[in-house]
Design an enzyme around this catalytic site. Structure first.
Site, PDB file in Angstrom:
ATOM      1  N   ASP A 176       0.825  -1.198   0.000  1.00  0.00           N
ATOM      2  CA  ASP A 176       0.000   0.000   0.000  1.00  0.00           C
ATOM      3  C   ASP A 176       0.867   1.258   0.000  1.00  0.00           C
ATOM      4  O   ASP A 176       1.680   1.455   0.907  1.00  0.00           O
ATOM      5  CB  ASP A 176      -0.890  -0.034   1.243  1.00  0.00           C
ATOM      6  CG  ASP A 176      -1.794   1.164   1.304  1.00  0.00           C
ATOM      7  OD1 ASP A 176      -2.450   1.436   0.292  1.00  0.00           O
ATOM      8  OD2 ASP A 176      -1.823   1.838   2.351  1.00  0.00           O
ATOM      9  N   THR A 201      -3.153   5.279  -3.845  1.00  0.00           N
ATOM     10  CA  THR A 201      -2.108   6.009  -3.124  1.00  0.00           C
ATOM     11  C   THR A 201      -0.745   5.830  -3.767  1.00  0.00           C
ATOM     12  O   THR A 201       0.114   6.688  -3.628  1.00  0.00           O
ATOM     13  CB  THR A 201      -2.050   5.555  -1.665  1.00  0.00           C
ATOM     14  OG1 THR A 201      -1.987   4.142  -1.634  1.00  0.00           O
ATOM     15  CG2 THR A 201      -3.262   6.013  -0.903  1.00  0.00           C
ATOM     16  N   THR A 202      -0.528   4.710  -4.441  1.00  0.00           N
ATOM     17  CA  THR A 202       0.750   4.512  -5.125  1.00  0.00           C
ATOM     18  C   THR A 202       0.739   5.335  -6.406  1.00  0.00           C
ATOM     19  O   THR A 202       1.692   6.056  -6.702  1.00  0.00           O
ATOM     20  CB  THR A 202       0.943   3.026  -5.505  1.00  0.00           C
ATOM     21  OG1 THR A 202       0.500   2.226  -4.428  1.00  0.00           O
ATOM     22  CG2 THR A 202       2.381   2.729  -5.803  1.00  0.00           C
ATOM     23  N   ASP A 225      -8.702  -0.566   1.865  1.00  0.00           N
ATOM     24  CA  ASP A 225      -8.733  -0.062   0.490  1.00  0.00           C
ATOM     25  C   ASP A 225      -9.996  -0.539  -0.227  1.00  0.00           C
ATOM     26  O   ASP A 225     -10.683   0.238  -0.887  1.00  0.00           O
ATOM     27  CB  ASP A 225      -7.512  -0.554  -0.302  1.00  0.00           C
ATOM     28  CG  ASP A 225      -6.272   0.263   0.011  1.00  0.00           C
ATOM     29  OD1 ASP A 225      -6.310   0.992   1.011  1.00  0.00           O
ATOM     30  OD2 ASP A 225      -5.283   0.166  -0.740  1.00  0.00           O
TER      31      ASP A 225
HETATM   32  P1  ADP Z   1      -2.727   2.111  -5.856  1.00  0.00           P
HETATM   33  O1  ADP Z   1      -2.167   2.136  -4.466  1.00  0.00           O
HETATM   34  O2  ADP Z   1      -2.382   3.351  -6.609  1.00  0.00           O
HETATM   35  O3  ADP Z   1      -4.171   1.761  -5.909  1.00  0.00           O
HETATM   36  P2  ADP Z   1      -2.258  -0.478  -6.997  1.00  0.00           P
HETATM   37  O4  ADP Z   1      -1.066  -1.313  -6.714  1.00  0.00           O
HETATM   38  O5  ADP Z   1      -3.586  -0.866  -6.425  1.00  0.00           O
HETATM   39  O6  ADP Z   1      -1.889   0.992  -6.592  1.00  0.00           O
HETATM   40  O7  ADP Z   1      -2.359  -0.403  -8.575  1.00  0.00           O
HETATM   41  C1  ADP Z   1      -3.347   0.339  -9.199  1.00  0.00           C
HETATM   42  C2  ADP Z   1      -3.099   0.375 -10.694  1.00  0.00           C
HETATM   43  O8  ADP Z   1      -3.157  -0.930 -11.246  1.00  0.00           O
HETATM   44  C3  ADP Z   1      -4.171   1.178 -11.377  1.00  0.00           C
HETATM   45  O9  ADP Z   1      -3.598   2.002 -12.340  1.00  0.00           O
HETATM   46  C4  ADP Z   1      -5.057   0.121 -12.003  1.00  0.00           C
HETATM   47  O10 ADP Z   1      -5.684   0.601 -13.152  1.00  0.00           O
HETATM   48  C5  ADP Z   1      -4.083  -0.965 -12.323  1.00  0.00           C
HETATM   49  N1  ADP Z   1      -4.712  -2.283 -12.363  1.00  0.00           N
HETATM   50  C6  ADP Z   1      -5.342  -2.925 -11.377  1.00  0.00           C
HETATM   51  N2  ADP Z   1      -5.796  -4.134 -11.776  1.00  0.00           N
HETATM   52  C7  ADP Z   1      -5.433  -4.278 -13.047  1.00  0.00           C
HETATM   53  C8  ADP Z   1      -5.587  -5.310 -14.034  1.00  0.00           C
HETATM   54  N3  ADP Z   1      -6.218  -6.437 -13.766  1.00  0.00           N
HETATM   55  N4  ADP Z   1      -5.064  -5.093 -15.247  1.00  0.00           N
HETATM   56  C9  ADP Z   1      -4.410  -3.964 -15.502  1.00  0.00           C
HETATM   57  N5  ADP Z   1      -4.223  -2.956 -14.653  1.00  0.00           N
HETATM   58  C10 ADP Z   1      -4.724  -3.100 -13.437  1.00  0.00           C
HETATM   59 MG    MG Z   2      -5.138   0.002  -5.397  1.00  0.00          MG
END
Ligand code: ADP
Ligand code: MG
Length: 542
Positions: A75, A108-109, A406
């Site tokens: 996270d 958040t990332t 989340d």
């Molecule tokens: P954050 O803390 O920003 O939510 P995450 O590690 O949850 O970070 O990653 C979010 C990113 O991953 C977003 O840009 C989302 O669109 C992308 N994402 C999530 N699931 C998928 C998937 N199945 N295929 C492609 N991109 C994805």
């Molecule tokens: Mg996320």
């Protein structure tokens, strides 16, 4: 003796050498363009750290605290918080991810990576000779265009259709990048149920105070469950007491089950057997009276803030009165509010109307361990729910709790506002394309900054591609071309299938609000950093 960089070697009265640094102050304190460069590179260093954590194929980090405690997490907000950054500008990025966490809960990332990419663009523009404020203006203009475009192209979906399929899918998308991804379906279903239980659908409002996420190490993530009530980490005071109380009438006491004790100033002299017997009998009387008071009020479960004498414990058990002792003040209040009980400070004040009501109170055990918890379900006054997270050890439980937070936030956001954009870098690239289109009509030199903003938006799909083992530039170019050829499709980086795919078909949703918030927060913080041209830190000069 002088050296090249303005350092002087001198000798004290004993002939020991020491170095005198000239103009040390000037060197510690950077100003103007130098300051902006230094600040940007510090902030970029932090955002680069997070880059590998983005997306379903993102990596986790281990963070070791000063006392040696370790946290394993994916996270963004938690990584930033625990990283203990010292640099004043890098701290702004920590706050950036925190504000995204407070407002939205997810993304958040992404927001930190976006800010990092914007700063890199800004650095190139500074090198070209653009004034920092012109860059800020250009970025803000571009951000407005991006937000408007996302709003215009977002889709309003019926989140409750097909048994809340969309909510579940959104929660799964949020969880798929986390440690708990093996159990994403189950946790997503729990998150959706929990939010819907407390949601006020008409007002589109979700009160998070009614959702508690409790963790208890032991068992496996599979055992995580949703409890429609309150959970307290206590057990019945006597192992043979009833484990289940149906239709509970709960007395909440803040007085101990003990006879009044003589204060230190008093002296009690027992000189013969008769006196002792009398004292003993009198003590017994106290206990009997206490139990009578409790019994007469109609109570069938006692919750006490203090401990019990063994005698009282025995009597409670003998009178079929299950009891819980040493319940903390906060929990006492919570139970009182939920069950509608009045907190009673003296036995004499107990009465039927002061009792709290719940349909069922039970003690649950966990497999082979001794751990027990008390669950209060069907509370009279509230619809509060508790998610009880189980997992192999404390680290997994803690991370699972953060992941659930989340997921809960994502579900809440969709209930509040059901407009969605598509993930996998799709929304960012669409915004980027739109800015590039508009930029050609822009007469002022802000167009350079706007182009920089459009380039920076590509960084999300670059990072996602990189983390999935794809060539970032190739993938992003491929994506952009596909988007141009077929504007109605929503192509994005398909991290799991490895390639690119229509995110609409994959159902990788993200809430419009979350994306808009990311863009706006990142732009704001970049503006803040670019406007700083001098850093004073008093400790460095004293
Ligand atoms: P954050 O803390 O920003 O939510 P995450 O590690 O949850 O970070 O990653 C979010 C990113 O991953 C977003 O840009 C989302 O669109 C992308 N994402 C999530 N699931 C998928 C998937 N199945 N295929 C492609 N991109 C994805
Ligand atoms: Mg996320």
């Amino acid at each position: 003796m002088a050296s090249a960089q303005g350092q002087f070697m001198a000798f004290d009265e004993f002939g020991r050498p020491f170095i005198i640094m000239r103009e040390q102050e000037k060197r510690a304190r950077v100003k103007g363009l130098e300051a902006q460069r230094a600040n940007i590179s510090a902030a970029r260093a932090v955002s680069n750290l997070l880059r590998t954590s983005l997306g379903p194929k993102g990596m986790d980090k281990i963070l070791v605290s000063q006392d040696g405690d370790i946290t394993i997490t994916n996270d963004g907000a938690t990584i930033m918080e625990k990283m203990d950054v010292k640099h004043q500008v890098a701290k702004l990025l920590v706050e950036l991810s925190q504000s995204q966490d407070n407002e939205i809960g997810d993304g958040t990332t992404g927001v930190v990576i976006l800010a990092g990419a914007l700063l890199e663009s800004a650095l190139n523009l500074l090198d070209k000779g653009l004034h920092p404020l012109r860059i800020c203006d250009g970025f803000e203009h571009a951000c407005d265009i991006a937000v408007k475009h996302l709003e215009a192209t977002s889709e309003e979906l019926d989140v409750f259709a097909n048994d809340n399929a969309l909510l579940k899918k959104a929660a799964v998308t949020c969880l798929c990048s986390k440690v708990v991804s093996n159990h994403q379906e189950k946790l997503a279903a729990i998150a959706v149920e929990a939010v819907l239980d407390v949601a006020d659908i008409k007002r589109k409002d979700v009160n998070f105070e009614h959702i508690k996420v409790e963790g208890k190490p032991g068992g496996s993530l599979e055992d995580t469950c949703l409890i429609r009530g309150i959970v307290i980490d206590k057990d019945m005071s006597h192992p043979q007491m009833a484990k289940v109380v149906n239709d509970a009438k709960i007395a909440i006491l803040t007085c101990p089950f003990e006879p009044p004790k003589p204060k230190t100033k008093h002296k009690l002299e027992i000189s013969n057997a008769e006196d002792y017997r009398k004292l003993y009998e009198q003590e017994q009387q106290y206990f009997v009276k206490m139990i009578e008071d409790v019994k007469n009020s109609g109570t069938n479960l006692v919750i006490c803030q203090w401990g019990f004498d063994d005698e009282a414990n025995y009597l409670l058990h003998a009178n079929n009165l299950p009891a819980v002792r040493w319940v903390g003040g906060v929990e006492i209040e919570l139970i009182a509010m939920a069950t509608g009980a009045r907190i009673v400070p003296r036995f004499s004040e107990l009465s039927n109307d002061k009792l709290g009501r719940a349909t069922c109170v039970r003690e649950i055990g966990f497999g082979t361990t001794d751990d027990k918890m008390i669950v209060i379900e069907g509370c009279a006054n509230t619809s509060a729910v508790t998610v009880l997270v189980r997992g192999g050890n404390k680290m997994i439980v803690d991370e699972a709790r953060r992941c659930l937070h989340d997921a809960l936030c994502v579900v809440r956001n969709f209930i509040k506002d059901s407009r969605v954009v598509y993930g996998g870098g799709c929304a960012e690239l669409m915004a980027s394309n739109e800015i590039t289109k508009v930029v050609d009509l822009e007469p002022s030199i802000e167009q350079y900054a706007m182009r920089g903003f459009a380039d920076a938006l590509e960084d999300i799909s670059n990072a996602l591609a990189e983390n999935s083992g794809l060539n970032p530039i190739e993938t992003t170019t491929w994506l952009k071309n596909e988007m141009k050829n077929d504007p109605n499709k929503r192509f994005g980086v398909d991290c799991n299938g490895v390639g690119i795919y229509d995110m609409k078909e994959l159902k990788v949703y993200e809430s419009l609000q979350s994306k808009v918030q990311q863009l706006q927060l990142a732009t704001q913080v970049v503006r803040m950093i670019l406007k700083i041209d001098d850093v004073f830190a008093p400790s460095e000069y004293s």
